[in-house]
Design an enzyme around this catalytic site. Structure first.
Site, PDB file in Angstrom:
ATOM      1  N   ASP A  89      36.390  47.328  67.356  1.00 54.35           N
ATOM      2  CA  ASP A  89      35.490  46.276  67.405  1.00 54.35           C
ATOM      3  C   ASP A  89      34.886  45.563  66.378  1.00 54.35           C
ATOM      4  OD1 ASP A  89      33.471  44.741  68.725  1.00 54.35           O
ATOM      5  OD2 ASP A  89      31.870  46.181  68.794  1.00 54.35           O
ATOM      6  N   SER A  92      31.235  44.665  65.704  1.00 57.26           N
ATOM      7  CA  SER A  92      29.977  45.500  65.341  1.00 57.26           C
ATOM      8  C   SER A  92      30.526  46.191  64.017  1.00 57.26           C
ATOM      9  CB  SER A  92      29.414  46.420  66.439  1.00 57.26           C
ATOM     10  OG  SER A  92      30.876  47.336  66.679  1.00 57.26           O
ATOM     11  N   ASN A  94      29.342  49.805  63.016  1.00 59.16           N
ATOM     12  CA  ASN A  94      29.116  51.274  63.058  1.00 59.16           C
ATOM     13  C   ASN A  94      30.264  51.836  63.636  1.00 59.16           C
ATOM     14  OD1 ASN A  94      26.005  50.091  62.890  1.00 59.16           O
ATOM     15  ND2 ASN A  94      26.175  52.228  61.941  1.00 59.16           N
ATOM     16  N   TRP A  96      30.596  55.466  65.893  1.00 56.82           N
ATOM     17  CA  TRP A  96      29.890  56.708  66.196  1.00 56.82           C
ATOM     18  C   TRP A  96      30.993  57.064  67.320  1.00 56.82           C
ATOM     19  CZ3 TRP A  96      28.999  56.607  71.604  1.00 56.82           C
ATOM     20  CH2 TRP A  96      29.024  55.461  72.225  1.00 56.82           C
ATOM     21  N   TYR A 132      24.081  47.470  72.757  1.00 55.85           N
ATOM     22  CA  TYR A 132      25.241  46.766  73.002  1.00 55.85           C
ATOM     23  C   TYR A 132      24.828  45.641  74.230  1.00 55.85           C
ATOM     24  CZ  TYR A 132      27.803  49.669  70.080  1.00 55.85           C
ATOM     25  OH  TYR A 132      28.362  50.677  68.969  1.00 55.85           O
ATOM     26  N   ASP A 272      35.762  38.280  68.482  1.00 58.00           N
ATOM     27  CA  ASP A 272      35.222  39.593  68.519  1.00 58.00           C
ATOM     28  C   ASP A 272      36.312  40.383  69.808  1.00 58.00           C
ATOM     29  OD1 ASP A 272      33.849  41.757  69.379  1.00 58.00           O
ATOM     30  OD2 ASP A 272      32.286  40.819  70.430  1.00 58.00           O
ATOM     31  N   THR A 275      34.869  42.188  72.781  1.00 56.46           N
ATOM     32  CA  THR A 275      34.560  41.595  74.001  1.00 56.46           C
ATOM     33  C   THR A 275      35.730  41.080  74.731  1.00 56.46           C
ATOM     34  OG1 THR A 275      32.443  40.592  72.992  1.00 56.46           O
ATOM     35  CG2 THR A 275      33.225  39.262  74.844  1.00 56.46           C
TER      36      THR A 275
END
Length: 379
Positions: A89, A92, A94, A96, A132, A272, A275
């Site tokens: 992505d 963003s 991070n 996780w 998000y 992005d 998206t």
């Protein structure tokens, strides 16, 4: 509020996606050789005998195309490795994944990381929260070995999800998210995976490039450290970033049939991969729907698609058309436009999100060395 992953995943909530095994792509050398491009590539990148002592990596991460809605690949975390599917992505920062500490229903049907099974895991007391556009998560931060596209990143910080409220992530076909945007927007100050790749000299160049396939076909990838010359035969347009947060650029205008219809005095956009649709300011969306003779909800006659015009994004003095075959989505005999209304003002104008509907038309290069985005019209 983060602008991430975002708008096109609603359709995923309609059914529980099957777990689809991923297939390794061919090496860059093999692919170039088959396409007759190996010799030109080697002339541009001559052999460096020191490379075997100080290797610079070029590695491709194959992505699964799920209904043209999401693209995700497989990574591993820990020693021995535990595998997870993640969205790569650019909206963003991070990394996780779900953890064994998570009690939310969304974790029950996804792979969960167990730190007790990894002898290289280092825990912390630091917490993580990410919201998000759809869905959110909370958890704790830890460090472990993360392997992406055969690149091994030691002591990578990542989030271990403890809660994933609601049912959004329950229905997603991927386990977690790997953010590829800038450290400035990383929650809890976590260092992004690609930043560690650069700092540890694990990539040949401080860039990565993305190809997203169409019509559910295979072949999508993220290429770390290189640009695949097969996808840039139409040349590359380099666009400077307007902010080092998301991959944010300045657009000049948006036109249809040669007439400006939005972004008249310039506006901001982010490129992005997380998206699915094109996120458009609501006022501009109303104008576009009217010109295309679509309903207020974006529905349109499938018979009209062949006569629809291109929507052209003017960026850095160049035109980047998106044809109706890209922005009209057909499902079960019904057609709708791949746009979503969204109002997020910025200091430099209204914000657009150029999601997968746009990216599928172009090979996109995310260049951290020069802080630029490169776009090449796909052959």
């Amino acid at each position: 509020m983060k602008l991430l992953l975002l708008l096109g995943l609603v359709a995923l909530a309609q059914c529980l996606a099957p777990r689809i095994p991923l297939r390794r792509v061919k090496s860059l050398r093999q692919t170039l050789k088959e396409r007759g491009l190996l010799e030109p590539y080697l002339r541009q990148h001559p052999y460096n005998p020191a490379a075997k002592y100080f290797p610079a990596r070029i590695s491709a991460e194959p992505l699964q195309n799920y209904l043209d809605n999401e693209y995700f690949g497989t990574i591993s975390i820990g020693t021995p490795p535990q595998e997870f599917t993640v969205v790569f992505d650019t909206g963003s920062s991070n990394l996780w994944v779900p953890s064994v500490y998570c009690t939310s229903p969304a974790c029950s049907n996804h792979n969960r990381f167990n730190p007790a099974d990894s002898h290289t895991f280092v825990g912390t007391n630091d917490t993580l929260y990410i919201a998000y556009g759809t869905g959110s998560m909370t958890g704790i931060l830890g460090y472990d070995t993360v392997t992406v596209a055969d690149i091994e990143v030691i002591n990578q910080i990542f989030g271990l999800a403890e809660t994933e409220p609601g049912d959004f992530f329950y229905y997603t076909p991927f386990d977690g998210i790997l953010g590829l945007a800038f450290p400035s927007i990383a929650s809890s100050g976590a260092t992004p995976v690609f930043d560690n790749m650069m700092m540890e000299d694990l990539v040949a160049k401080d860039l990565f490039s993305v190809y997203l396939s169409k019509d559910g076909q295979s072949g999508s990838f993220v290429l770390f450290g290189a640009i695949d010359p097969f996808y840039t035969i139409n040349g590359i347009t380099w666009i400077p970033l307007s902010a080092e947060t998301y991959w944010q650029i300045t657009m000049d205008s948006v036109s249809i049939s040669g007439k400006p219809v939005a972004c008249f005095s310039g506006c901001q956009a982010i490129v992005d991969t997380g998206t699915s649709l094109l996120a458009v300011p609501n006022r501009a969306l109303s104008t576009i729907l009217g010109i295309l003779d679509a309903s207020s909800s974006g529905e349109i006659s499938c018979k009209a698609v062949s006569s629809l015009p291109n929507i052209v994004f003017h960026i850095n003095g160049k035109a980047f058309p998106v044809p109706p075959s890209a922005y009209v989505m057909e499902s079960n005999g019904y057609c709708s436009l791949g746009f979503e209304g969204m109002d997020v003002p910025t200091e430099s104008g209204e914000l657009w999100i150029l999601g997968d509907v746009f990216i599928r038309e172009y090979y996109v290069i995310f260049n951290r060395a020069n802080n630029m985005v490169g776009l090449s019209r796909l052959p």
